[in-house]
Design an enzyme around this catalytic site. Structure first.
Site: not given
Length: 165
Positions: A58, A66, A100
């Site tokens: 990330r 998004e 992540r």
């Protein structure tokens, strides 16, 4: 009753230390190695390969729209154009709640996270901001109405996600 509670506490503490040591070893390895970009997931998430292991990354300190949000596809395409199939370096700074690794991404002498903010492909993520200079790059993009800032009232991804829940 005291002894079992105490032993449970010791076991939890030991387990936490082991996890911390393992994540530290992974982070140190990733910071020292070159990572091959396998896939750009969206405007702020990628999958990389280091040696024979794949990692989900990330991008730190930014939040891209998004995929079902305005400028989501464009943000992903911008990141793909920059790093897809490239060898990058990572500066891992955290692990997020999804497991992540959170990292700054470098290609040559360029910091990709910064470029995405500067070009209007992502917001600076204030909640997780460590490098305040990113705010200057975001402000320049806003002033020039670059990327997502061309919209009349862009909606930040964290507000978009809140509205979807």
């Amino acid at each position: 009753m005291f002894w079992p509670d105490f032993m449970s506490l010791i076991a939890k503490y030991y387990f936490s230390l082991v996890l911390l040591a393992l994540s530290g070893a992974v982070e140190a390895k990733l910071q020292a190695e070159v990572a091959q970009v396998l896939r750009v997931v969206d405007g702020d998430s990628i999958t990389v390969k280091v040696d024979q292991t794949n990692y989900r990354i990330r991008l730190a300190e930014i939040d891209a729209p998004e995929m079902d949000q305005a400028w989501g596809e464009e943000s992903k395409a911008a990141l793909q154009k920059k790093i897809e199939n490239e060898e990058i370096k990572l500066e891992v700074i955290d692990v997020d709640r999804y497991g992540r690794l959170v990292a700054r991404v470098f290609l040559g002498g360029r910091q990709i996270n910064r470029e995405l903010a500067e070009e209007g492909h992502a917001w600076v993520y204030l909640e997780y901001l460590r490098d305040n200079s990113l705010l200057i790059f975001e402000a320049k993009a806003k002033k020039k109405r670059l990327g997502l800032w061309a919209a009349e009232k862009p909606i930040a991804p964290w507000q978009w996600r809140k509205g979807k829940r």
